[in-house]
Scaffold this motif. Structure first.
Motif, PDB file in Angstrom:
ATOM      1  N   LEU A  99       0.837  -1.205   0.000  1.00 12.01           N
ATOM      2  CA  LEU A  99       0.000   0.000   0.000  1.00 12.01           C
ATOM      3  C   LEU A  99       0.871   1.254   0.000  1.00 12.01           C
ATOM      4  N   ARG A 100       1.879   1.235   0.819  1.00 14.97           N
ATOM      5  CA  ARG A 100       2.734   2.414   1.003  1.00 14.97           C
ATOM      6  C   ARG A 100       3.407   2.850  -0.301  1.00 14.97           C
ATOM      7  N   GLY A 124       2.364   2.081  -3.355  1.00 17.99           N
ATOM      8  CA  GLY A 124       1.458   2.209  -4.485  1.00 17.99           C
ATOM      9  C   GLY A 124       0.373   3.249  -4.361  1.00 17.99           C
ATOM     10  N   VAL A 125       0.428   4.090  -3.323  1.00 20.39           N
ATOM     11  CA  VAL A 125      -0.647   5.066  -3.138  1.00 20.39           C
ATOM     12  C   VAL A 125      -0.087   6.466  -2.967  1.00 20.39           C
ATOM     13  N   ASP A 126      -0.942   7.432  -3.290  1.00 20.62           N
ATOM     14  CA  ASP A 126      -0.587   8.822  -3.035  1.00 20.62           C
ATOM     15  C   ASP A 126      -1.497   9.368  -1.928  1.00 20.62           C
ATOM     16  N   LYS A 148      -4.104  11.403  -1.902  1.00 25.68           N
ATOM     17  CA  LYS A 148      -5.552  11.322  -2.120  1.00 25.68           C
ATOM     18  C   LYS A 148      -6.061   9.894  -1.953  1.00 25.68           C
ATOM     19  N   THR A 149      -5.268   8.939  -2.398  1.00 28.02           N
ATOM     20  CA  THR A 149      -5.677   7.541  -2.269  1.00 28.02           C
ATOM     21  C   THR A 149      -5.744   7.131  -0.805  1.00 28.02           C
ATOM     22  N   VAL A 150      -4.824   7.636   0.012  1.00 27.79           N
ATOM     23  CA  VAL A 150      -4.854   7.338   1.449  1.00 27.79           C
ATOM     24  C   VAL A 150      -6.160   7.845   2.054  1.00 27.79           C
ATOM     25  N   LEU A 207      -8.863   5.472   1.054  1.00 30.53           N
ATOM     26  CA  LEU A 207      -8.746   4.242   1.841  1.00 30.53           C
ATOM     27  C   LEU A 207      -9.250   4.447   3.268  1.00 30.53           C
ATOM     28  N   ILE A 213     -14.310   3.928  -4.794  1.00 33.51           N
ATOM     29  CA  ILE A 213     -13.008   3.790  -5.462  1.00 33.51           C
ATOM     30  C   ILE A 213     -13.163   3.990  -6.960  1.00 33.51           C
TER      31      ILE A 213
END
Length: 196
Positions: free
Chosen positions: A98-99, A101-103, A105-107, A110, A185
């Motif tokens: 996760l760390r 592969g996400v930015d 906004k995605t956090v 989530l 999502i």
């Protein structure tokens, strides 16, 4: 071991100190604990439906406070405290995926999906939000909305339908929340695609 923890948590619902335990479980669920607060919240609300809103607010408040603790673990103490917690639960690899592969906004997205549907587990996302340096005010607002929506919806269902709705909440609510999370999502991905 998980079954023993689950059974122990369920046994707390009948105690006079159940509301204190609900606050504790909601707090630690959002930062380090494996069993969701729903396990205690649902039987407590069924036993005393007149307190449904109070229990929902208690669970929301302490879940958000626990989320802030998880955020702080991620922000200030990831390697020393948070990583060992994630390794203990076997979530370190999932977290690392996760760390990377996400930015930012995605956090936040989530955080909403985990708050509503436990996907991914809330403790993972609160720690991830701290690691990603998500703005604490935005984090708190998102957590209040997501966790509050979940607990207030369950409280409303239990007050309105009582014991017959319990099976639905325990078995089907996760699927419905998952469907809502998937929709959120997809809407977010569509928005990003159209924005570019």
């Amino acid at each position: 071991m998980l079954r023993r923890i689950y059974d122990w948590t369920m046994s707390l619902a009948s105690r006079k100190s159940a509301e204190v335990w609900l606050a504790i479980i909601a707090f630690v669920e959002s930062s380090v604990f494996l069993v969701p607060a729903d396990v205690l919240f649902i039987p407590m609300t069924l036993a005393r439906p007149e307190r449904a809103w109070r229990y929902a607010l208690t669970a929301t408040l302490f879940s958000v406070l626990g989320g802030i603790a998880g955020w702080m673990l991620g922000y200030y103490a990831f390697e020393t405290i948070a990583r060992p917690i994630l390794e203990f639960y076997g979530k370190a690899e999932a977290f690392d995926s996760l760390r990377t592969g996400v930015d930012y906004k995605t956090v936040l997205l989530l955080l909403v999906t985990s708050g509503l549907a436990h996907l991914p587990p809330i403790k993972v996302v609160t720690i991830l939000a701290g690691v990603a340096h998500v703005d604490i005010v935005l984090f708190i607002v998102s957590a209040i909305l997501a966790r509050g929506a979940r607990f207030l919806l369950i409280a409303w269902l239990l007050r309105r339908y009582g014991e017959p709705i319990r099976h639905f909440i325990e078995k089907q609510m996760g699927r419905i929340a998952l469907a809502l999370a998937a929709f959120a999502i997809l809407a977010y991905l569509a928005y990003r695609f159209l924005a570019h």
